[in-house]
Write an enzyme that holds these catalytic residues in place. Structure first.
Site, PDB file in Angstrom:
ATOM      1  N   HIS A 135       0.819  -1.217   0.000  1.00  0.00           N
ATOM      2  CA  HIS A 135       0.000   0.000   0.000  1.00  0.00           C
ATOM      3  C   HIS A 135       0.852   1.267   0.000  1.00  0.00           C
ATOM      4  O   HIS A 135       0.329   2.361  -0.198  1.00  0.00           O
ATOM      5  CB  HIS A 135      -0.985  -0.004   1.177  1.00  0.00           C
ATOM      6  CG  HIS A 135      -0.401   0.277   2.514  1.00  0.00           C
ATOM      7  ND1 HIS A 135      -0.026  -0.699   3.398  1.00  0.00           N
ATOM      8  CD2 HIS A 135      -0.137   1.443   3.145  1.00  0.00           C
ATOM      9  CE1 HIS A 135       0.433  -0.162   4.506  1.00  0.00           C
ATOM     10  NE2 HIS A 135       0.386   1.154   4.382  1.00  0.00           N
ATOM     11  N   ASP A 165      -0.043  -7.499   1.314  1.00  0.00           N
ATOM     12  CA  ASP A 165       0.488  -6.147   1.527  1.00  0.00           C
ATOM     13  C   ASP A 165       2.010  -6.133   1.543  1.00  0.00           C
ATOM     14  O   ASP A 165       2.641  -5.448   2.340  1.00  0.00           O
ATOM     15  CB  ASP A 165      -0.057  -5.534   2.817  1.00  0.00           C
ATOM     16  CG  ASP A 165       0.077  -4.011   2.834  1.00  0.00           C
ATOM     17  OD1 ASP A 165       0.195  -3.418   1.751  1.00  0.00           O
ATOM     18  OD2 ASP A 165       0.085  -3.433   3.936  1.00  0.00           O
ATOM     19  N   SER A 242       4.873   2.362   7.927  1.00  0.00           N
ATOM     20  CA  SER A 242       4.545   1.247   7.040  1.00  0.00           C
ATOM     21  C   SER A 242       5.750   0.826   6.223  1.00  0.00           C
ATOM     22  O   SER A 242       6.393   1.640   5.566  1.00  0.00           O
ATOM     23  CB  SER A 242       3.421   1.641   6.076  1.00  0.00           C
ATOM     24  OG  SER A 242       2.178   1.496   6.680  1.00  0.00           O
TER      25      SER A 242
END
Length: 399
Positions: A135, A165, A242
């Site tokens: 993402h 992901d 992230s």
């Protein structure tokens, strides 16, 4: 026949393409969970105690602690990832009126905006391969990678898998510092956890905590379309973390930070490094990942759920069992549909192994190579039925 799932129960998905892996350049995901889940500490959070470091005597040099040692070892291999994506911006309502169109020859001018995001990543080999979240980079027009020494490179996305992901980015560089990977299968709640990344744009930020839990299903975390059993940690994770590494006390990467729960404190999640490495190897080799697919939605039965289903006039089924894994829906033209599985079947066994819950079934399916057959035993209208199902490939989200 469609089933109206009016009962309020979590459903495990096998075969549903990833629907919520996040906007490509958001930099992190905020997940909403019920307060009852977000506020209840795990046993590890209650019982695990962080030791206080000993005080150093006056005029004596303080030795480097294990967190500092881990950061010094891994820090140079952690990168910042800036991504951009051009998206069409709709005109305000009313601008498509014919009166306005006459000024543009019948065509309205296009309008674009550039969305920017920031995330983290870590170098897994000296030739410039970097692991990060899908993402963070999926769908981006440009990817800029900045090293801790200040050098910047244009990154190429070798592949991004929204189902787990995980993404791999390549930069044109050699002799780079690389992380050392640990074994996430051996993690236990209460072990130390160290997170490194670029939260809120603050480069090279370090936080520490413990492993609060392991094996958190994607359904528990709030991303049921993904196929990951997450590591839960209380090490602070914020937007921008992230794709950054989660380390153990030895400075080995045990996970990749990926998500936080909105409005919750002390709860973050990471993809186990064994899972991330397996996906990364396939992305590097093929640019994509094939995920096993049956095409069913499942729910764990209980006496309460049985009663709700049987009393629901829109359920279109009658359940006779108090326990087991109920097939709530079979996707059209799926391997399950072609094999004859039906809504209302209760899965008892797969390849002669008893199945007690939906998570176990999902793991069995995920570990089965595409094209192989599974012998699935179900109870249908009180009678045992065994069907052979050939495992298919999960349809791509963009297909």
């Amino acid at each position: 026949m469609a089933i109206h799932l009016s009962w309020k129960q979590p459903i495990s998905y096998i075969a549903i393409a990833a629907l919520g892996a996040g906007v490509a350049i958001t930099g992190d995901r905020l997940i909403n969970l019920p307060a009852s889940i977000a506020q209840v500490p795990t046993p590890a959070q209650v019982t695990a105690t962080k030791p206080n470091p000993p005080s150093a005597p006056a005029n004596v040099a303080t030795p480097t602690n294990f967190i500092t040692a881990a950061v010094e070892k891994v820090g140079p291999a952690v990168v910042r990832i800036d991504s951009t994506q051009k998206v069409q911006s709709p005109f305000p309502e009313g601008f498509d009126d014919p009166m306005f169109r006459q000024f543009f020859g019948g065509k309205m001018p296009s309008s674009q905006e550039v969305r920017r995001g920031v995330g983290s990543g870590f170098i897994i080999d000296g030739d410039g391969k970097i692991l990060t979240n899908a993402h963070v980079v999926a769908g981006s027009d440009t990817v800029k990678v900045t090293l801790t020494d200040g050098r910047s490179f244009t990154g190429k996305v070798l592949g991004a898998d929204t189902v787990t992901d995980v993404a791999v980015v390549k930069i044109d560089a050699n002799n780079l510092p690389a992380v050392r990977l640990g074994n996430s299968d051996q993690l236990k709640p209460g072990e130390w956890a160290i997170a490194i990344g670029n939260p809120l744009g603050l480069d090279n930020t370090v936080t520490e905590g413990i492993i609060s839990a392991t094996g958190r299903s994607s359904r528990n975390v709030g991303v049921p379309a993904e196929r990951v059993n997450f590591i839960q940690t209380d090490a602070a994770i914020n937007p921008g973390n992230s794709g950054g590494p989660l380390l153990n006390a030895q400075g080995e990467v045990i996970g990749m930070n990926t998500a936080i729960i909105q409005n919750a404190q002390g709860i973050g999640f990471a993809i186990p490094i064994n899972t991330a490495k397996n996906i990364a190897d396939q992305l590097i080799a093929n640019g994509k990942v094939e995920h096993a697919y049956l095409g069913i939605q499942m729910v764990n039965l209980s006496p309460e759920l049985k009663k709700q289903i049987n009393e629901d006039p829109n359920s279109n089924m009658t359940v006779q069992q108090d326990q087991g894994v109920l097939i709530a829906k079979v996707m059209p033209d799926s391997p399950a549909a072609k094999a004859g599985l039906k809504s209302g079947d209760v899965i008892d066994r797969i390849n002669n192994q008893a199945m007690k819950d939906a998570s176990t079934i999902q793991q069995v399916v995920e570990q089965t190579p595409v094209g192989n057959e599974l012998q699935i035993g179900v109870t249908r209208n009180g009678q045992p039925v065994t069907l052979s199902v050939r495992v298919g490939t999960l349809p791509r989200q963009d297909s």
